[in-house]
Design a protein around this motif. Structure first.
Motif, PDB file in Angstrom:
ATOM      1  N   LEU A 182       0.844  -1.190   0.000  1.00  0.00           N
ATOM      2  CA  LEU A 182       0.000   0.000   0.000  1.00  0.00           C
ATOM      3  C   LEU A 182       0.881   1.241   0.000  1.00  0.00           C
ATOM      4  O   LEU A 182       1.778   1.375   0.830  1.00  0.00           O
ATOM      5  N   GLN A 183       0.621   2.152  -0.946  1.00  0.00           N
ATOM      6  CA  GLN A 183       1.407   3.377  -0.990  1.00  0.00           C
ATOM      7  C   GLN A 183       0.492   4.581  -1.197  1.00  0.00           C
ATOM      8  O   GLN A 183      -0.569   4.471  -1.810  1.00  0.00           O
ATOM      9  N   LEU A 184       0.934   5.730  -0.672  1.00  0.00           N
ATOM     10  CA  LEU A 184       0.179   6.966  -0.811  1.00  0.00           C
ATOM     11  C   LEU A 184       0.833   7.811  -1.896  1.00  0.00           C
ATOM     12  O   LEU A 184       2.054   8.009  -1.893  1.00  0.00           O
ATOM     13  N   VAL A 185       0.026   8.320  -2.820  1.00  0.00           N
ATOM     14  CA  VAL A 185       0.523   9.123  -3.941  1.00  0.00           C
ATOM     15  C   VAL A 185      -0.066  10.529  -3.830  1.00  0.00           C
ATOM     16  O   VAL A 185      -1.290  10.695  -3.880  1.00  0.00           O
ATOM     17  N   ASN A 186       0.801  11.519  -3.673  1.00  0.00           N
ATOM     18  CA  ASN A 186       0.349  12.908  -3.563  1.00  0.00           C
ATOM     19  C   ASN A 186       0.595  13.643  -4.877  1.00  0.00           C
ATOM     20  O   ASN A 186       1.678  14.139  -5.144  1.00  0.00           O
ATOM     21  N   HIS A 187      -0.433  13.690  -5.702  1.00  0.00           N
ATOM     22  CA  HIS A 187      -0.413  14.474  -6.933  1.00  0.00           C
ATOM     23  C   HIS A 187      -1.417  15.624  -6.828  1.00  0.00           C
ATOM     24  O   HIS A 187      -1.996  16.041  -7.827  1.00  0.00           O
ATOM     25  N   LEU A 188      -1.605  16.110  -5.608  1.00  0.00           N
ATOM     26  CA  LEU A 188      -2.576  17.170  -5.357  1.00  0.00           C
ATOM     27  C   LEU A 188      -2.017  18.545  -5.701  1.00  0.00           C
ATOM     28  O   LEU A 188      -2.771  19.510  -5.854  1.00  0.00           O
ATOM     29  N   GLY A 189      -0.683  18.627  -5.815  1.00  0.00           N
ATOM     30  CA  GLY A 189      -0.070  19.923  -6.084  1.00  0.00           C
ATOM     31  C   GLY A 189       0.042  20.787  -4.844  1.00  0.00           C
ATOM     32  O   GLY A 189       0.064  22.013  -4.931  1.00  0.00           O
ATOM     33  N   ILE A 190       0.123  20.142  -3.678  1.00  0.00           N
ATOM     34  CA  ILE A 190       0.283  20.864  -2.414  1.00  0.00           C
ATOM     35  C   ILE A 190       1.350  20.149  -1.596  1.00  0.00           C
ATOM     36  O   ILE A 190       1.289  18.923  -1.430  1.00  0.00           O
ATOM     37  N   GLN A 191       2.315  20.885  -1.085  1.00  0.00           N
ATOM     38  CA  GLN A 191       3.348  20.317  -0.219  1.00  0.00           C
ATOM     39  C   GLN A 191       2.751  20.083   1.170  1.00  0.00           C
ATOM     40  O   GLN A 191       2.385  21.035   1.860  1.00  0.00           O
ATOM     41  N   LEU A 192       2.663  18.818   1.565  1.00  0.00           N
ATOM     42  CA  LEU A 192       1.988  18.472   2.822  1.00  0.00           C
ATOM     43  C   LEU A 192       2.863  17.643   3.762  1.00  0.00           C
ATOM     44  O   LEU A 192       2.412  17.276   4.840  1.00  0.00           O
ATOM     45  N   GLY A 193       4.080  17.357   3.363  1.00  0.00           N
ATOM     46  CA  GLY A 193       4.957  16.529   4.183  1.00  0.00           C
ATOM     47  C   GLY A 193       5.404  15.303   3.422  1.00  0.00           C
ATOM     48  O   GLY A 193       5.189  15.197   2.200  1.00  0.00           O
ATOM     49  N   ASP A 194       6.005  14.364   4.138  1.00  0.00           N
ATOM     50  CA  ASP A 194       6.586  13.197   3.490  1.00  0.00           C
ATOM     51  C   ASP A 194       5.857  11.892   3.807  1.00  0.00           C
ATOM     52  O   ASP A 194       5.587  11.099   2.910  1.00  0.00           O
ATOM     53  N   SER A 195       5.553  11.643   5.068  1.00  0.00           N
ATOM     54  CA  SER A 195       4.921  10.379   5.452  1.00  0.00           C
ATOM     55  C   SER A 195       3.407  10.469   5.254  1.00  0.00           C
ATOM     56  O   SER A 195       2.829  11.559   5.246  1.00  0.00           O
ATOM     57  N   PRO A 196       2.731   9.311   5.082  1.00  0.00           N
ATOM     58  CA  PRO A 196       1.265   9.339   4.998  1.00  0.00           C
ATOM     59  C   PRO A 196       0.625  10.045   6.189  1.00  0.00           C
ATOM     60  O   PRO A 196      -0.353  10.788   6.016  1.00  0.00           O
ATOM     61  N   GLU A 197       1.162   9.830   7.395  1.00  0.00           N
ATOM     62  CA  GLU A 197       0.593  10.457   8.587  1.00  0.00           C
ATOM     63  C   GLU A 197       0.661  11.984   8.488  1.00  0.00           C
ATOM     64  O   GLU A 197      -0.318  12.687   8.774  1.00  0.00           O
ATOM     65  N   GLU A 198       1.815  12.499   8.059  1.00  0.00           N
ATOM     66  CA  GLU A 198       1.970  13.951   7.901  1.00  0.00           C
ATOM     67  C   GLU A 198       1.043  14.487   6.819  1.00  0.00           C
ATOM     68  O   GLU A 198       0.319  15.469   7.023  1.00  0.00           O
ATOM     69  N   ILE A 199       1.080  13.863   5.665  1.00  0.00           N
ATOM     70  CA  ILE A 199       0.315  14.347   4.511  1.00  0.00           C
ATOM     71  C   ILE A 199      -1.176  14.385   4.813  1.00  0.00           C
ATOM     72  O   ILE A 199      -1.854  15.404   4.594  1.00  0.00           O
ATOM     73  N   LEU A 200      -1.694  13.305   5.344  1.00  0.00           N
ATOM     74  CA  LEU A 200      -3.141  13.205   5.563  1.00  0.00           C
ATOM     75  C   LEU A 200      -3.607  14.106   6.695  1.00  0.00           C
ATOM     76  O   LEU A 200      -4.656  14.762   6.600  1.00  0.00           O
ATOM     77  N   THR A 201      -2.838  14.162   7.771  1.00  0.00           N
ATOM     78  CA  THR A 201      -3.215  15.013   8.905  1.00  0.00           C
ATOM     79  C   THR A 201      -3.094  16.487   8.545  1.00  0.00           C
ATOM     80  O   THR A 201      -3.976  17.296   8.888  1.00  0.00           O
ATOM     81  N   ASN A 202      -2.017  16.856   7.863  1.00  0.00           N
ATOM     82  CA  ASN A 202      -1.840  18.259   7.471  1.00  0.00           C
ATOM     83  C   ASN A 202      -2.931  18.721   6.512  1.00  0.00           C
ATOM     84  O   ASN A 202      -3.419  19.848   6.608  1.00  0.00           O
ATOM     85  N   LEU A 203      -3.333  17.831   5.585  1.00  0.00           N
ATOM     86  CA  LEU A 203      -4.400  18.212   4.660  1.00  0.00           C
ATOM     87  C   LEU A 203      -5.716  18.395   5.383  1.00  0.00           C
ATOM     88  O   LEU A 203      -6.386  19.425   5.230  1.00  0.00           O
ATOM     89  N   GLN A 204      -6.103  17.410   6.189  1.00  0.00           N
ATOM     90  CA  GLN A 204      -7.410  17.510   6.841  1.00  0.00           C
ATOM     91  C   GLN A 204      -7.489  18.707   7.789  1.00  0.00           C
ATOM     92  O   GLN A 204      -8.522  19.376   7.866  1.00  0.00           O
ATOM     93  N   ASN A 205      -6.398  18.999   8.484  1.00  0.00           N
ATOM     94  CA  ASN A 205      -6.391  20.123   9.426  1.00  0.00           C
ATOM     95  C   ASN A 205      -5.997  21.440   8.768  1.00  0.00           C
ATOM     96  O   ASN A 205      -5.818  22.447   9.440  1.00  0.00           O
ATOM     97  N   LYS A 206      -5.836  21.388   7.467  1.00  0.00           N
ATOM     98  CA  LYS A 206      -5.481  22.556   6.646  1.00  0.00           C
ATOM     99  C   LYS A 206      -4.201  23.224   7.162  1.00  0.00           C
ATOM    100  O   LYS A 206      -4.107  24.460   7.245  1.00  0.00           O
ATOM    101  N   ARG A 207      -3.225  22.375   7.464  1.00  0.00           N
ATOM    102  CA  ARG A 207      -1.925  22.889   7.901  1.00  0.00           C
ATOM    103  C   ARG A 207      -1.023  23.086   6.683  1.00  0.00           C
ATOM    104  O   ARG A 207      -0.036  22.381   6.483  1.00  0.00           O
ATOM    105  N   TYR A 208      -1.427  23.980   5.826  1.00  0.00           N
ATOM    106  CA  TYR A 208      -0.612  24.385   4.680  1.00  0.00           C
ATOM    107  C   TYR A 208      -0.970  25.825   4.352  1.00  0.00           C
ATOM    108  O   TYR A 208      -2.045  26.321   4.704  1.00  0.00           O
ATOM    109  N   THR A 209      -0.072  26.501   3.679  1.00  0.00           N
ATOM    110  CA  THR A 209      -0.278  27.911   3.342  1.00  0.00           C
ATOM    111  C   THR A 209      -0.262  28.075   1.821  1.00  0.00           C
ATOM    112  O   THR A 209       0.002  27.122   1.071  1.00  0.00           O
TER     113      THR A 209
END
Length: 567
Positions: A182-209
């Motif tokens: 199982l792998q996570l692919v970030n082609h959203l065009g937003i820098q959200l981190g490296d690990s699945p935990e970082e990417i998914l949590t940062n996106l849902q909590n809108k921790r990006y600028t």
């Protein structure tokens, strides 16, 4: 009794979401394992996660346990594509329903949006309205609570002539490799981190600028459909689900990926005007379609066709749904469907009650409601067989006004320019037709045979757009209901058969006639478990999901691991 491995998996799932959000009782699973209109099968459990990270963790334990997974949002698909189908699977099935995760993020001054798995089209419409913008689809599936991601995964929509099917190349999704990883692919065009935990949590909590948001050379909508639909001499359809031009990662994946988020374009809200056209000559509408698409500077917003018989069934059996949406708004519809499912589930425990008790109750309720359609529409219903609701915007309003006046000086039929109320009601009347036909069949099933639906994309140069069946087929049908998106040559054709008629055999004859005419099907509802996925679509599915672990069996493909064929 459950297999011990299944019990262990269920405990792991409960530890992730909380026990209340893992359903294992057959009665509680049923609303999720039965399609909105088509398809049903068994599932060992339904999980209802609250976060993107919970989805990821559920996927991890499901992959480790070697079970198949069906990702599901609103379960409003018309071809059964978000539920199991039958019981011929070689692994247990877990359904992950995402409707608790409904956030919508606005970026670039609301010119684009990020939709999470449970976000809906009507929710998006309400979110964008204060910004003077609107989503890709503003009516139709949005009326029944369809999800944003579901639309993208099924290349659905396209009622709006200027926009085409739902499409994006910007998404965030999970994929299972050929090695079963199982792998996570970030082609959203937003820098959200490296690990699945970082990417998914940062996106849902809108921790990006804004600095983290990139604008790659990738599409967030179909940018050329407006030119394709004008090519009225082309011998291929304008849009259809098997179109390789618009199969890309999450777009058209039909659940072969677990999609966490999609990024889509939005559109400015424009002043619009509805014109209502009636005629008894199908060729008149064919001439209008060709002239409007080739001569108008401004493309129509939409052009919804409704046959007289479909008008009548929608008036009688769609009245309550029309009234609910018109008076309470589309946001009430998911709650209404939830209540209907509860009523039907309770009724199923009592043999003396009808299987679709909610439809009986709603129909009786509709008889108490006042007349709901404008007088001018009712007059056209009496006078004309073919009804066409043409919606224009901007400079196109004046173009249509002048054209229609001139056109009907020399052609059979007539038109009127709708008031705001008439226009809204005309469009809504057309979009409750599908549900109305279904109810007509349910309430009259004692005297009728099976019902079958065809979602077909005709060639752009097709001259005979209105179907005329040969007597040997027509004589087997009790009622026909035609409606669709006439500018795009996408038609929804519903056939209610006479008792004793073999529906499967008859449907194959009708589909064969479409094959002979160069039509494509399905056009916008996707294959689900109703249609056979053609070879380009099969190859696309296999490339996305080599182990066949996500939504196995879709498009009548293999239900077995690694796409094995049953011996």
């Amino acid at each position: 009794m459950s297999h011990p491995a299944n019990i262990d998996l269920i405990r792991q799932m409960q530890a992730i979401t909380g026990k209340a959000y893992v359903l294992t009782h057959p009665a509680k699973i049923a609303p999720y394992s039965k399609g909105f209109r088509f398809g049903a099968g068994e599932a060992m459990a339904v999980a209802r996660p609250a976060t993107l990270l919970e989805i990821w963790e559920l996927l991890e334990v499901c992959v480790a346990a070697d079970v198949a997974v069906i990702m599901q949002a609103a379960n409003t698909g018309l071809t059964g594509g978000s539920t199991p189908d039958g019981n011929e699977y070689d692994r247990p099935i877990v359904i992950i329903n995402t409707m608790r995760i409904s956030q919508i993020h606005l970026i670039d001054d609301a010119k684009q949006i990020i939709g999470l798995p449970g976000s809906t089209l009507f929710g998006l419409e309400e979110t964008l309205k204060p910004f003077g913008r609107e989503p890709h689809s503003v009516i139709g599936s949005s009326c029944i609570g369809a999800s944003i991601i579901g639309g993208v995964c099924n290349n659905s929509g396209g009622a709006l002539v200027q926009r085409g099917p739902a499409y994006t190349e910007l998404s965030l999704y999970a994929q299972i490799t050929a090695e079963g990883v199982l792998q996570l692919v970030n082609h959203l065009g937003i820098q959200l981190g490296d690990s699945p935990e970082e990417i998914l949590t940062n996106l849902q909590n809108k921790r990006y600028t804004q600095v983290d948001v990139e604008y790659p050379d990738k599409l967030a909508s179909d940018n050329v459909y407006h030119t394709r639909v004008r090519e009225v001499d082309a011998d291929t359809p304008a849009r259809f689900n098997n179109d390789g031009r618009r199969l890309h990662e999450s777009s058209g994946c039909a659940g072969k990926l677990a999609v966490f988020a999609v990024r889509l374009d939005t559109y400015p809200i424009q002043k619009q005007q509805v014109f209502y056209v009636g005629t008894n000559d199908a060729q008149v509408l064919a001439t209008m379609r060709r002239e409007i698409l080739t001569q108008f500077k401004t493309l129509p917003v939409s052009g919804e066709y409704l046959h007289r018989d479909c008008y009548a069934v929608s008036k009688k059996y769609g009245k309550d749904m029309f009234w609910v949406i018109n008076k309470l708004g589309s946001k009430f519809i998911p709650r209404l469907f939830g209540m209907k499912r509860t009523v039907d589930r309770i009724a199923s425990n009592f043999k003396f009650l009808p299987a679709k008790l909610s439809e009986v109750i709603m129909q009786w309720f509709s008889y108490a409601l006042p007349s709901h359609l404008p007088k001018r529409m009712e007059a056209y219903h009496q006078q004309y067989q073919h009804h066409w609701i043409i919606e224009m915007s901007g400079d196109g309003i004046e173009e249509a006004r002048a054209y229609l006046k001139r056109f009907f000086e020399t052609h059979a039929g007539d038109y009127f320019e709708c008031t705001q109320e008439e226009g809204d009601k005309a469009i809504l009347h057309r979009f409750v037709a599908g549900g109305a036909i279904g109810r007509y069949h349910v309430l009259n099933k004692e005297t009728l045979g099976a019902m079958m639906t065809v979602d077909v994309a005709l060639r752009r140069n097709e001259a005979q757009w209105f179907e005329e069946l040969p007597p040997e087929i027509n004589d087997l049908i009790a009622a026909k209901f035609y409606y669709g998106h006439l500018f795009c040559h996408v038609m929804h054709q519903n056939y209610v058969l006479k008792q004793g008629v073999d529906a499967k055999a008859l449907k194959q004859k009708i589909l064969a006639s479409f094959d002979a005419r160069g039509a494509e099907y399905p056009a916008e509802h996707n294959v689900g478990h109703e249609y056979v996925a053609k070879e380009p679509l099969r190859k696309f599915y296999r490339a996305l999901d080599p182990t066949n672990s996500f939504n196995p069996g879709i498009g009548k493909t293999s239900k077995l691991k690694h796409w094995a064929e049953r011996k």
